[in-house]
Design a protein around this motif. Structure first.
Motif, PDB file in Angstrom:
ATOM      1  N   CYS A 112       0.896  -1.324  -0.002  1.00  0.00           N
ATOM      2  CA  CYS A 112       0.012  -0.083   0.027  1.00  0.00           C
ATOM      3  C   CYS A 112       0.920   1.430   0.026  1.00  0.00           C
ATOM      4  O   CYS A 112       2.020   1.211   0.592  1.00  0.00           O
ATOM      5  N   CYS A 125      -0.130   1.210   7.303  1.00  0.00           N
ATOM      6  CA  CYS A 125      -1.056  -0.027   6.904  1.00  0.00           C
ATOM      7  C   CYS A 125       0.075  -1.016   6.689  1.00  0.00           C
ATOM      8  O   CYS A 125       1.270  -0.862   6.046  1.00  0.00           O
ATOM      9  N   CYS A 141      -5.552  -0.797  -2.098  1.00  0.00           N
ATOM     10  CA  CYS A 141      -5.387  -1.548  -0.888  1.00  0.00           C
ATOM     11  C   CYS A 141      -6.598  -2.137  -0.235  1.00  0.00           C
ATOM     12  O   CYS A 141      -7.450  -1.354  -0.002  1.00  0.00           O
ATOM     13  N   CYS A 144      -6.828  -0.551   3.795  1.00  0.00           N
ATOM     14  CA  CYS A 144      -7.351   1.110   3.628  1.00  0.00           C
ATOM     15  C   CYS A 144      -7.646   1.975   2.666  1.00  0.00           C
ATOM     16  O   CYS A 144      -8.110   3.000   2.891  1.00  0.00           O
TER      17      CYS A 144
HETATM   18 ZN   LIG Z   1      -3.379   0.231   3.067  1.00  0.00          ZN
END
Ligand SMILES: [Zn+2]
Length: 236
Positions: A112, A125, A141, A144
């Motif tokens: 990410c 993340c 992602c 998130c």
């Molecule tokens: Zn993420």
């Protein structure tokens, strides 16, 4: 079974035709390599960065492992082989190597843009996934919703290895009279130079590189990766 640690750089994959940007004067489509391989470049133009890595992903997918990769894989019949590579390709794995650690990441993994090492300042993340096809703009992602990016180490980011892990490996080689091979990298630039110096206490050490200069008590094979590895494999 004795252990061999193989530390490799771009010279290992050169014979597979993987382009190195040093050969091209460090340029890609008139962009400096640093511009498309840095957090700053990503913030400025993520689509350009994804296009750059997409082309690399495709070039690697079309390339084949060469004799040097196969020579390392063949050593697994007689040794426990641990690969530490600076290369972001998967040619060692495709040649049959079972333990490959990518210090500079791999274009066949994705993470990410908010990954803890992305220095985005926007979040935190831990998502990390396989990446069988190039990352596209809009690939998000699953955790998130951030834009995905290749899991490669950019200029200004930390290499993906722990010195403690390397220290443990050195001890192992010292204790069971293992072998350390450094191939396809000059050994003069960081972090290669630090890594090489850590293995000073290992008795059997080899440096394979057509342009290498002697380093410490390393035995130097000033030849291509495939020639040097085949020759070395016969005497190990
Ligand atoms: Zn993420």
């Amino acid at each position: 079974m004795q252990t061999i640690v193989v530390f490799s750089g771009a010279g290992l994959s050169a014979e597979s035709g993987i382009p190195t940007f040093r050969d091209a004067g460090g340029l890609w489509e008139n962009h400096r390599f640093e511009e498309v391989a840095s957090p700053e470049g990503w913030r400025r133009d993520p689509e350009l960065v994804l296009r750059f890595y997409g082309l690399r992903h495709e070039a690697i997918a079309q390339a084949e492992p060469n004799d040097a990769h196969r020579a390392i894989a063949d050593l697994e019949q007689r040794y426990r082989v641990i690969n530490w590579t600076q290369n972001i390709d998967n040619l060692l794995e495709r040649a049959g190597c079972t333990d490959v650690r990518h210090m500079h990441g791999s274009v066949f993994r994705q993470k990410c843009e908010h990954h803890r090492e992305a220095a985005s300042g926007k979040g935190w993340c831990d998502y990390l996934g396989e990446c069988p096809r190039p990352v596209q703009p809009g690939d998000l992602c699953p955790e998130c919703g951030g834009q995905l990016r290749p899991d490669v180490v950019w200029f200004g980011e930390s290499v993906q290895f722990e010195f403690s892990e390397v220290h443990a490996m050195c001890r192992e080689l010292e204790q069971n009279d293992g072998v350390f091979i450094c191939v396809g990298t000059s050994g003069m630039v960081q972090p290669a130079a630090s890594l090489i110096s850590l293995f000073a206490g290992v008795r059997r050490k080899y440096l394979i590189n057509p342009d290498a200069v002697p380093v410490g008590d390393y035995e130097l094979l000033a030849e291509s990766a495939s020639t040097g590895l085949r020759r070395l494999a016969r005497v190990l």
